[in-house]
Structures are given as structure tokens and as C-alpha cells.
Motif scaffolding. Structure first.
Motif, PDB file in Angstrom:
ATOM      1  N   ASP A 255      -7.512   1.618  -9.413  1.00 50.14           N
ATOM      2  CA  ASP A 255      -8.114   0.491  -8.228  1.00 50.14           C
ATOM      3  C   ASP A 255      -9.546   0.529  -7.964  1.00 50.14           C
ATOM      4  O   ASP A 255     -10.017   0.047  -7.592  1.00 50.14           O
TER       5      ASP A 255
ATOM      6  N   VAL B  21       0.881  -0.985  -0.111  1.00 45.36           N
ATOM      7  CA  VAL B  21      -0.021   0.224  -0.043  1.00 45.36           C
ATOM      8  C   VAL B  21       1.006   1.110   0.191  1.00 45.36           C
ATOM      9  O   VAL B  21       1.860   1.173   0.462  1.00 45.36           O
TER      10      VAL B  21
ATOM     11  N   VAL C  48       3.437   0.130  -6.817  1.00 45.72           N
ATOM     12  CA  VAL C  48       2.238   0.776  -5.917  1.00 45.72           C
ATOM     13  C   VAL C  48       2.144   2.209  -5.906  1.00 45.72           C
ATOM     14  O   VAL C  48       1.372   2.961  -5.673  1.00 45.72           O
TER      15      VAL C  48
ATOM     16  N   MET D 171      -1.349  -7.846  -7.466  1.00 47.17           N
ATOM     17  CA  MET D 171      -1.760  -6.423  -7.515  1.00 47.17           C
ATOM     18  C   MET D 171      -0.571  -5.714  -8.298  1.00 47.17           C
ATOM     19  O   MET D 171      -0.529  -4.913  -9.204  1.00 47.17           O
TER      20      MET D 171
ATOM     21  N   LYS E 146      -7.168   6.146  -2.429  1.00 47.62           N
ATOM     22  CA  LYS E 146      -5.861   5.364  -3.193  1.00 47.62           C
ATOM     23  C   LYS E 146      -5.634   4.194  -2.064  1.00 47.62           C
ATOM     24  O   LYS E 146      -5.671   3.027  -2.199  1.00 47.62           O
TER      25      LYS E 146
ATOM     26  N   ARG F 249      -6.853   0.107  -1.872  1.00 48.71           N
ATOM     27  CA  ARG F 249      -5.825  -0.767  -2.085  1.00 48.71           C
ATOM     28  C   ARG F 249      -5.878  -1.905  -0.797  1.00 48.71           C
ATOM     29  O   ARG F 249      -5.759  -3.049  -0.870  1.00 48.71           O
TER      30      ARG F 249
END
Length: 190
Positions: free
Chosen positions: A111, A59, A101, A94, A70, A74
């Protein structure tokens, strides 16, 4: 069984059907983000778990004391999959979808769009009682067609979304199995 919005402790409402994240976003907008305690309440996660995910790079890091849209999305995505997948595999998945990320330029889908699509597929499959392979793949195809302009690599996304939907379903089945076993074990001790 009480139906929940995936990755959250929030009870399902019809408002969540089309855009599940819309249930959370008004709070984010009004407060400029969620505090760790608010995020823990929304997700059912311990604060230390959330902070660990940030430390591991799963994250993006916070710019202060509040978690942004955001970051929240996540965390919801990871949380909805962790009941059936190892965290390291969720992180790889992911990365497969959205690369680094911290860098959105390599994302094949935002996302928030991914989360809302996954929730729509899950809600529809649950309503129809249709979690077999062909049904899920058709639902994924339908959603990808609807959002094609927001997707950079449909082939990759189809593969990843199938894995995500099936992992979520697996976690639900695991929870149902554990509940059934608890009933049996309680009867055996009485």
C-alpha cells in the motif's frame, strides 16, 4: 487553489513529490502510530468514519489506541478516492489490488508503494496539465517500470491505477465545479 497531498489535509511541498507518505511517517515513527484525533486531523475525516471503515473490513483493525502505518496508508487511499467513487467500489478495487486487508501475502503491491506512486502520477499530471487517457497511461507505465521488482501483477495494477488516478481527478473536477457554482449562487442572491 491550494494544492494538497492526496487523501490528506496537508499542503503540498516538494518533499511530497517523490514519496508523499514520507511527510507523515516521521510522526508515526516518533509516536508509535497516530491517535484517532491525529488521524482525523491529517485526513479531515470524522473519527466515526474511520472506525466505520475498520468495522466494514476496509482497513485492518487496530491493535490498540494508535493507527499503524498500514492502516493510515489504507485510509489515505480510500479518502483520496471517495470524492468520485462509491465506498463499496473503492473496497472492491482495493481487494482487486491487495486481496484480504488482514493478509499482506496476497498483495500485488505494498500500500505504501501504491500510495507514493499514485501521488507521483497525480503531481506530475497536475504539473503538466495532462490528464488525458494516453498521458495518464504513460505515467502509470513509467512508474510501474521504475518499481517492477515490487509488483506481483503489472497488468492488474495498471488497470487499477488508471481507475484510481481518474477517480481522484474526477473528485478534483467535482470540487472545482462546486466552487464555481457557489460563486454563481452567491452572485444570484446579491
Amino acid at each position: 487553489m491550494i494544492r494538497m497531498v492526496p487523501g490528506t489535509t496537508i499542503k503540498f511541498t516538494e518533499q511530497a513529490r517523490e514519496a508523499a507518505f514520507d511527510i507523515i511517517s516521521p510522526v508515526l515513527e516518533a509516536t508509535g502510530g497516530l491517535t484517532l484525533s491525529q488521524l482525523s486531523k491529517v485526513t479531515g475525516l470524522e473519527g466515526s468514519t474511520i472506525q466505520n471503515w475498520i468495522k466494514r473490513g476496509w482497513v485492518s483493525s487496530t491493535g490498540g489506541k494508535k493507527y499503524s502505518e498500514k492502516q493510515v496508508i489504507r485510509i489515505l487511499l480510500i479518502n483520496m478516492l471517495r470524492g468520485a467513487m462509491r465506498l463499496e467500489n473503492i473496497a472492491k478495487l482495493m481487494t482487486y489490488i491487495n486481496g484480504d486487508v488482514e493478509d499482506t501475502s496476497d498483495d500485488i503491491i505494498a500500500d505504501i508503494v501504491l500510495y507514493n506512486i499514485l501521488c507521483r502520477i497525480i503531481f506530475t499530471a497536475e504539473d503538466r496539465g495532462a490528464f488525458e487517457t494516453d498521458s495518464i497511461k504513460r505515467l502509470i507505465d513509467d512508474e510501474i517500470c521504475e518499481c517492477a521488482e515490487e509488483i506481483r501483477d503489472e497488468v492488474k495494477l495498471r488497470k487499477a491505477m488508471y481507475a484510481m488516478v481518474m477517480a481522484y481527478r474526477s473528485a478534483c473536477l467535482k470540487n472545482e465545479t462546486e466552487t464555481a457554482m457557489n460563486v454563481i449562487l452567491a452572485e444570484m442572491t446579491n
